[in-house]
Design an enzyme around this catalytic site. Structure first.
Site, PDB file in Angstrom:
ATOM      1  N   THR B 139       0.825  -1.210   0.000  1.00 33.73           N
ATOM      2  CA  THR B 139       0.000   0.000   0.000  1.00 33.73           C
ATOM      3  C   THR B 139       0.864   1.267   0.000  1.00 33.73           C
ATOM      4  OG1 THR B 139      -1.695  -1.186   1.211  1.00 33.73           O
ATOM      5  CG2 THR B 139      -1.804   1.213   1.302  1.00 33.73           C
ATOM      6  N   GLY B 178       2.633  -3.049   8.490  1.00 32.39           N
ATOM      7  CA  GLY B 178       2.914  -3.322   9.896  1.00 32.39           C
ATOM      8  C   GLY B 178       4.368  -3.720  10.080  1.00 32.39           C
ATOM      9  N   GLU B 421      -7.268  -5.903   3.560  1.00 25.59           N
ATOM     10  CA  GLU B 421      -7.486  -7.115   2.749  1.00 25.59           C
ATOM     11  C   GLU B 421      -8.687  -6.967   1.826  1.00 25.59           C
ATOM     12  OE1 GLU B 421      -5.232  -9.337   2.679  1.00 25.59           O
ATOM     13  OE2 GLU B 421      -4.105  -8.681   4.444  1.00 25.59           O
TER      14      GLU B 421
END
Lengths: 661, 661
Positions: B139, B178, B421
């Site tokens: 992303t 993350g 997701e």
């Protein structure tokens, strides 16, 4: 200025400033509002560190600093109009609750309302000058909405002319009052009054809880902060356990009820007098719903104009996400709702002032209606805004989860309105009680006034849950007054259904109380429909006041969208009551799509008209200039975890781990 | 043990342990699950400070410490089954995301799937032993769901046999991964591959970002934490800007596509191979929805059994709030939903394993159906659980806002599933694309298989949006298979309506793409109805597997409540399609009230059967022993603001303020 958002603004069909004036209720008010904003936002003393980067203790510290300065400045500037003070405060702590909220909003007003002149001398001026800092301690750990259940006791001891206060159980510990944990040195404590061996119910006592000099808790007092919450990080909501705390007889607020030196209890003349504050606060919350939703819409709609993503037509550049029908369908009904609630908020304010004038003249006749309306609308608007804010947040994709968007904070600071000042379901049932009573009065032929007067009409029109033959279909789905009419009939139908449910339960030999409880799903549904009708009606009424044709046109589109969207979301009700036919329902779905397309070019202008200052909005996504990404990046780089390149945990845990594997 | 909750448990009509075994999918699994819980919860090394009392940096630090220990212990204990590892992790970080999530869940699996044997030697073992700590950077700030829009470039330089990576714009900065901010020293970066002057689309590159020894960012790398978020406080979601970063040719993952030393690009054999992971993760999220909702229900229902408030009958003691019909109406449909989603989660897991077996045999035939189903059910269940958690929280009154209830944390850590997701609306539209395609195939007479096979029946039964004459009313509202049938017909009707909308748009000379966009409200609605049908059907199917009669009985009641409640919430659809009559709708409302009363005595036992360990639940309100108030008080007293009796802000601001007033 971002090019997309510039283009949006140039495409608006109406004069944004004029609409802002309507929302502010006059050009002068817009001007004055902006003066206050500029006073605060140009003031170096109110500069703050982003609370998102601070610990809870630092947030509290910063809020206390700003509140102390605020008190000084409001007096320096001589701002005395309560509305202006309130607005100044909302700029200093941009829409965040703060540690002195209960001192200013509950402690001082309660003294004003319930203290004797002698008590005013004793407590009010010291409190006005912040020597006494107070809070209002009503809720207990085990007791909220149901006041009679409160357990704290105040027992009069005639031998010393003192009250002895106690928290007899864990559940009786005072819990939640804002400013109680760390800030206050006094609390108005609601306690069951015992004198001469008899309980006389709840009364208010001024209890010193901390030393005026050292601020240490006094003997018998266990006081502290209740710990972190969903939001409200700046506020020290507190607990208070009282262990044989003695206060002078003078510390019971005795403007109405009294305990004489010998312990004789003197009843208050009327219970209605404390009723008004509650109604006022609930009416105000309707406005809070509107403002919170306006902020969320401003952020989501501006961001949707700037954000490009995916494709509608292959090969073409990524479109603005506001061009997706699904995005419009998420946001425009909420935009319409924000406008609806702003106008309902205006109405509630005006109605409160009017009825309050009557009350001061001794005329209480309209109070029950206002009480019922404020309870129901408080619940209706807070629930709607609460879920609406989250829809706005999630419509911003991943970035809506970042604290830099401001959306998480809008949510956590707003959501408590669904619970405080009367839990929403309980509020809906209070309104239902009024509706059922009114319905029965209408049945008996009594002429009703106010918002429930349709129950008279309904009676004459013999509305029934299931008409044997369908009503002649005369509803024009493009005509607002026609839609107000069917919202009204829906409400009437659902009220009648709830009443019938109660009757059926009674026929099954249930008690009144069980019959009520076993019908409460229907009762909440009826209240909801009544409130929905009121909102549609008030939005429609407001249009009559708007003379500017281009503004009238865009507001009419919003009102129509609000009404039609509400019908599709509750289509079962309208079909069940045969208020609309299946073909009409399909027509409405198509019409909604047209309205979305119609609103698209005005969407950014419509949120601009809310005129929420960037400093108040405090959102990287919702900025007026649309320069979203640059500011998100800059914000992130200032985040505390970036203070060092390497976090110490690397040396403490990750590097040693390698050696062990 | 609290007396109320003891009484509740003694009143249950079924064996809780047996139901737990059904939910775990076998007695052995229950046993093993508890063994793992006891391994973690008895381990002193995993003791933690309440994260609510820590700063963000301390929370991150504590999480890294526990993750490092977790890695060691999993290897020490020889836990190797992925499900068991996953569960161990969920106990160590009680349902909280943690800094190594992407290393374990994305970095290692991506290497396994896409690295050549030489690359496995180079990267996998060092990563397995935590020398390399990696994340998965896809992303970007300006680009999420639409992968083709990603802007990061990797340009091959044949002269040095290196790729040169760049972030050409602000919007191209990698954002959200993350573990990227502080934890990782490598990232798998998704970038547009350019070689010999041509772009070949997205490919994956292993990029070293921090020095292996000092952990300092490497030259050309700007990396850091994206700042605080709604939840996920333990995770260092990060940003990454690449400025002419050179990596060896070997660092492009080349199991499928390749760039030869001279720069020649070699295409991958098939695109379907990366498809599976996405489907797997979405299927797993269905289970997450079930677990999050189960936790929220456990807390709200146990608390509602312990909390007494207000009165139903005057003069009697305050009742348990679970006795209020409105409280039951809030919570029991959600309890039924939690059970429904648990069974759907089981089904998705089994189906994934079955179809994955087929895929390994080269049979891809069922993949599109599973893809569509996992997308839609991911959206359907996360949206429902998301709003359900908040209903649970608000049903706990004020205390639901306290972090000690755990409800705020369940919400903020769960809500991102609606976006990550695959954004939910996008997911619903993907499912809709499959449904529309299937509908057209059915129209052409092709025989469909799987969950959409009803579109064949519907075709033969000539279901229409508005049947001219009402279907003969044979629906038995107490019969689950009859209800499955009308859910099916509702879905078929709404799919047909969506297809008709597309056709009408096309007739208005719109392009295919505009027609799709202008029908997307209808398409989402159709997907939603399809998913709803699937859930009702799977819940009903599950009952056939249950042999214990008392458990069968209570689960049937839940299934019936789930189905009927879903009908009343969408009554317009069922009335519009003439699947139910107005009298049936009234009958359903009455039946729901009966079901609530029927479930009341089993409510606590039904949440007990989820068997969520107190340490995992971590909620003062939801404790197994029901001793709510004592533990809330104890928790609050440990709150950091209570570390000193007097907060320093008193001396800094409040005391000086007095002097100035």
């Amino acid at each position: 200025m971002n090019a997309d958002i510039l283009k949006e603004r140039s495409g608006a069909s109406f004069d944004v400033e004029k609409l802002t004036n309507i929302l502010d209720d006059g050009t002068e008010k817009t001007k004055r509002r902006r003066e206050i904003e500029s006073l605060v936002f140009s003031d170096e003393d109110f500069k703050e560190q982003d609370p998102n980067f601070l610990s809870r203790s630092e947030r509290y510290d910063q809020a206390v600093r700003k509140s102390a300065q605020m008190i000084l400045k409001i007096r320096d500037y001589g701002i005395s109009d309560p509305e202006e003070i309130y607005y100044y405060k909302r700029c200093v702590h941009p829409d965040r609750p703060e540690p002195l909220d209960l001192h200013l909003g509950m402690f001082l007003p309660t003294l004003l309302n319930q203290a004797t002149p002698e008590q005013m001398d004793l407590f009010f001026m010291p409190a006005w000058n912040l020597h006494i800092i107070g809070t209002y301690a009503q809720t207990e750990m085990g007791h909220g909405t149901h006041l009679r259940g409160l357990e704290t006791t105040a027992t009069y001891d005639p031998s010393t002319q003192e009250f002895v206060l106690n928290s007899p159980t864990v559940t009786s510990i005072k819990w939640w009052p804002g400013g109680l944990g760390k800030t206050s040195n006094h609390a108005i404590v609601l306690a069951q009054l015992y004198t001469l061996g008899k309980c006389h119910g709840l009364h208010a006592f001024v209890v010193p809880i901390r030393d005026m000099n050292t601020h240490e808790p006094l003997p018998g007092i266990l006081v502290g902060d209740i710990g972190p919450k969903f939001g409200f990080h700046e506020v020290d909501n507190g607990y208070l356990r009282l262990d044989n705390v003695r206060i002078p007889r003078d510390n019971m607020l005795m403007k109405y009820a009294k305990v004489e030196p010998n312990g004789t209890y003197v009843k208050p003349p009327s219970a209605k007098l404390t009723y008004g504050t509650m109604v006022f606060i609930r009416s105000m919350i309707v406005g809070e719903s509107a403002r919170a939703l306006s902020k969320a819409c401003t952020i989501a709609i501006r961001y949707s104009a700037v954000r490009h993503q995916s494709e509608i037509r292959p090969g073409e550049p990524e479109p603005q996400i506001l061009d997706y029908q699904t995005q419009q369908y998420k946001l425009f009904p909420l935009l319409a709702e924000a406008y609806a609630f702003l106008f309902v908020g205006q109405y509630m304010g005006q109605t409160y002032n009017r009825i309050n004038g009557d009350i001061n003249q001794g005329d209480f006749s309209e109070l029950p209606e206002l009480h019922a309306l404020s309870a129901g609308l408080k619940a209706f608007t807070t629930w709607a805004a609460n879920s609406g804010i989250e829809v706005c947040r999630m419509s911003c994709g991943g970035h809506g989860y970042s604290r830099s968007s401001a959306l998480p904070d809008i949510y956590v600071n707003f959501t408590p309105t669904c619970t405080y000042e009367g839990e929403n379901t309980v509020m809906m049932l209070q309104t239902a009680r009024y509706l059922v009573k009114s319905y029965r009065q209408a049945k008996e032929g009594r002429q009703l006034s106010g918002m429930v007067s349709y129950l008279n009409e309904a009676e004459t029109q013999r509305v029934q849950a299931q008409p044997v033959s369908a009503r002649p279909t005369v509803v024009d789905v493009n005509d607002l007054s026609s839609l107000v009419e069917i919202y009204k009939l829906r409400a009437a139908t659902l009220i009648e259904m709830a009443v019938k449910s109660i009757q059926q339960e009674l026929q099954h030999r249930k008690s009144q109380e069980d019959a009520w409880n076993n019908s409460s799903i229907d009762l909440v549904r009826a209240s909801d429909a009544h409130c929905h009708y009121v909102v549609v009606k008030l939005f429609t009424n407001k249009l009559r006041e708007v003379s500017d044709t281009s503004i009238h046109s865009v507001l009419s589109t919003l009102a129509l969208l609000y009404a039609l969207h509400g019908i599709t979301k509750n289509s079962g009700d309208f079909l069940q009551a045969e208020l609309l036919s299946v073909p009409q329902m399909l027509q409405i779905s198509l019409r909604i799509k047209e309205l979305l397309a119609q609103l698209r070019p005005n969407a950014v202008a419509l949120v601009d008209a809310f005129d929420i200052n960037d400093r108040k909005l405090n959102s990287c996504l919702g900025r007026y200039d649309g320069n979203v990404y640059e500011h998100m990046f800059e914000w992130a780089r200032r985040s505390p975890l970036n203070a060092t390149e390497v976090h110490e945990s690397f040396h403490k845990y990750l590097k040693p781990l390698r050696a062990k594997l």
